[in-house]
Design a protein around this motif. Structure first.
Motif, PDB file in Angstrom:
ATOM      1  N   ALA A  24      39.931  48.211  49.132  1.00 14.01           N
ATOM      2  CA  ALA A  24      38.754  48.031  48.282  1.00 14.01           C
ATOM      3  C   ALA A  24      39.155  47.893  46.811  1.00 14.01           C
ATOM      4  CB  ALA A  24      37.793  49.200  48.450  1.00 14.01           C
ATOM      5  N   MET A  25      40.123  48.711  46.373  1.00 13.89           N
ATOM      6  CA  MET A  25      40.586  48.638  44.984  1.00 13.89           C
ATOM      7  C   MET A  25      41.304  47.314  44.710  1.00 13.89           C
ATOM      8  SD  MET A  25      39.584  51.201  43.179  1.00 13.89           S
ATOM      9  CE  MET A  25      38.043  51.031  44.099  1.00 13.89           C
ATOM     10  N   ASN A  26      42.025  46.817  45.708  1.00  9.83           N
ATOM     11  CA  ASN A  26      42.669  45.500  45.544  1.00  9.83           C
ATOM     12  C   ASN A  26      41.619  44.411  45.369  1.00  9.83           C
ATOM     13  OD1 ASN A  26      45.522  45.920  45.623  1.00  9.83           O
ATOM     14  ND2 ASN A  26      45.388  46.375  47.799  1.00  9.83           N
ATOM     15  N   MET A  27      40.550  44.504  46.144  1.00  7.35           N
ATOM     16  CA  MET A  27      39.472  43.534  46.018  1.00  7.35           C
ATOM     17  C   MET A  27      38.781  43.641  44.656  1.00  7.35           C
ATOM     18  SD  MET A  27      39.467  41.661  48.725  1.00  7.35           S
ATOM     19  CE  MET A  27      41.246  41.813  48.535  1.00  7.35           C
ATOM     20  N   LYS A  28      38.632  44.875  44.175  1.00  8.90           N
ATOM     21  CA  LYS A  28      37.998  45.073  42.874  1.00  8.90           C
ATOM     22  C   LYS A  28      38.878  44.515  41.763  1.00  8.90           C
ATOM     23  CE  LYS A  28      35.459  48.344  40.073  1.00  8.90           C
ATOM     24  NZ  LYS A  28      34.995  49.734  39.891  1.00  8.90           N
ATOM     25  N   THR A  29      40.198  44.663  41.910  1.00 10.73           N
ATOM     26  CA  THR A  29      41.132  44.097  40.927  1.00 10.73           C
ATOM     27  C   THR A  29      40.964  42.588  40.839  1.00 10.73           C
ATOM     28  OG1 THR A  29      42.738  45.851  41.389  1.00 10.73           O
ATOM     29  CG2 THR A  29      43.563  43.894  40.283  1.00 10.73           C
ATOM     30  N   VAL A  30      40.797  41.960  42.001  1.00 15.97           N
ATOM     31  CA  VAL A  30      40.577  40.509  42.031  1.00 15.97           C
ATOM     32  C   VAL A  30      39.305  40.157  41.264  1.00 15.97           C
ATOM     33  CG1 VAL A  30      40.035  38.546  43.530  1.00 15.97           C
ATOM     34  CG2 VAL A  30      41.803  40.178  44.203  1.00 15.97           C
ATOM     35  N   VAL A  31      38.260  40.976  41.448  1.00 15.39           N
ATOM     36  CA  VAL A  31      36.989  40.744  40.751  1.00 15.39           C
ATOM     37  C   VAL A  31      37.170  40.907  39.240  1.00 15.39           C
ATOM     38  CG1 VAL A  31      34.655  41.637  40.391  1.00 15.39           C
ATOM     39  CG2 VAL A  31      35.556  41.430  42.707  1.00 15.39           C
ATOM     40  N   LEU A  32      37.906  41.944  38.816  1.00 18.97           N
ATOM     41  CA  LEU A  32      38.102  42.195  37.387  1.00 18.97           C
ATOM     42  C   LEU A  32      38.827  41.051  36.705  1.00 18.97           C
ATOM     43  CD1 LEU A  32      39.092  45.985  37.388  1.00 18.97           C
ATOM     44  CD2 LEU A  32      36.943  44.986  36.610  1.00 18.97           C
ATOM     45  N   PHE A  33      39.848  40.516  37.375  1.00 19.26           N
ATOM     46  CA  PHE A  33      40.618  39.422  36.770  1.00 19.26           C
ATOM     47  C   PHE A  33      39.939  38.071  36.984  1.00 19.26           C
ATOM     48  CE2 PHE A  33      43.939  42.587  36.627  1.00 19.26           C
ATOM     49  CZ  PHE A  33      44.631  42.257  35.473  1.00 19.26           C
ATOM     50  N   GLY A  34      39.234  37.928  38.105  1.00 15.41           N
ATOM     51  CA  GLY A  34      38.589  36.649  38.385  1.00 15.41           C
ATOM     52  C   GLY A  34      37.250  36.484  37.698  1.00 15.41           C
ATOM     53  N   GLY A  35      36.602  37.620  37.341  1.00 17.32           N
ATOM     54  CA  GLY A  35      35.275  37.552  36.735  1.00 17.32           C
ATOM     55  C   GLY A  35      35.274  37.015  35.316  1.00 17.32           C
ATOM     56  N   GLY A  36      36.386  37.193  34.612  1.00 15.57           N
ATOM     57  CA  GLY A  36      36.501  36.641  33.258  1.00 15.57           C
ATOM     58  C   GLY A  36      35.743  37.385  32.187  1.00 15.57           C
TER      59      GLY A  36
END
Length: 281
Positions: free
Chosen positions: A172-184
């Protein structure tokens, strides 16, 4: 089928180890194949369908069925939907961790969408990523805003990892990291060294070479923070060690090593730069 019956079918005593179950299953398969190949027909001595069911039950691949002696009523909702209850239970048992992971992702997505839609517009967005620990980010937010009165609002997010973390939570934290970097939306990141190197080499952070002198960065201390990116083969400084920051310590934020990095094309670049200066005071 119950476990007691499964042990009897395989010819094992109750409580046999999985290794014993596997060995006996292999013996029965071999015996079944040999007797079938000799006669050309299925062996009447071994019911492989029941052997397979017993093996799968004892190995934990399927769920034990309730005893006939106990009252059991089929699920009326599943019956109306035309769903095989036995298959549904086995599916839930086998894929329970996948389902839990999917639920966590949905919850994270809901919170993310809610945050984007309803939050007060922020003048500075920060995020913690990696093995960084704190009890409450609100104190950090208050300390930053007290030193930057020009901020109307500040947002803080995090994807925190810890040694021995549950596999589903780590996913879940890996997915959230993707969101943090991908969200801009994040302007400045506070990361552990491993996360800094991972995302810095992908070109996620701003080159700080030009402002290192102004910020009085210790070049010797920052030598191991020089990175090459996928687009630039030369080494540059993309992050600054702020592990000894007074601001972080006053806010109860700790980590073996904490690196501050400004996102490429940060929306609130000037505020991110000002926060970086505060972290170095």
């Amino acid at each position: 089928m119950e476990k007691k019956e499964a042990y009897q079918i395989l010819g094992l005593s109750e409580g046999a180890s999985k290794e014993q179950i596997q060995k006996k299953y292999n013996v029965l398969i071999k015996r079944y194949r040999m007797s079938s190949s000799d006669s050309g027909e299925k062996s009447p001595e071994i019911d492989m369908e029941r052997v397979d069911m017993a093996y799968n039950l004892l190995m934990g691949y399927i769920v034990e069925e309730p005893s006939e002696s106990r009252p059991y009523k089929p699920n009326p909702i599943l019956q109306k939907m035309g769903v095989d209850e036995k298959k549904a239970k086995n599916f839930l048992y086998y894929y329970k961790f996948h389902i839990i992971g999917a639920i966590i992702l949905v919850i994270l997505a809901v919170f993310f969408i809610k945050d984007v839609v309803f939050r007060v517009p922020s003048d500075l967005d920060a995020a913690f990523v990696g093995e960084i620990y704190y009890s409450d980010t609100e104190l950090f937010k208050q300390n930053v805003m007290s030193k930057m009165p020009e901020l109307r609002e500040m947002s803080i997010d995090a994807a925190i990892f810890a040694e021995g973390m549950d596999a589903q939570m780590e996913y879940a934290m890996n997915m959230k990291t993707v969101v943090l970097f991908g969200g801009g939306t994040v302007d400045i990141f506070l990361l552990d060294k491993a996360s800094y190197e991972k995302f810095g080499s992908q070109g996620a952070f701003e080159n700080l070479d030009n402002i290192a002198g102004k910020l009085k960065i210790d070049e010797e201390k920052s030598k191991d923070l020089l990175l090459k990116t996928e687009e630039d083969p030369e080494e540059h400084l993309y992050g600054i060690d702020v592990s000894d920051s007074k601001l972080l310590k006053e806010s109860g934020i700790i980590g073996e090593r904490i690196i501050a990095a400004i996102r490429v094309n940060a929306k609130h670049h000037e505020n991110a730069l000002r926060m970086l200066e505060l972290l170095l005071e």
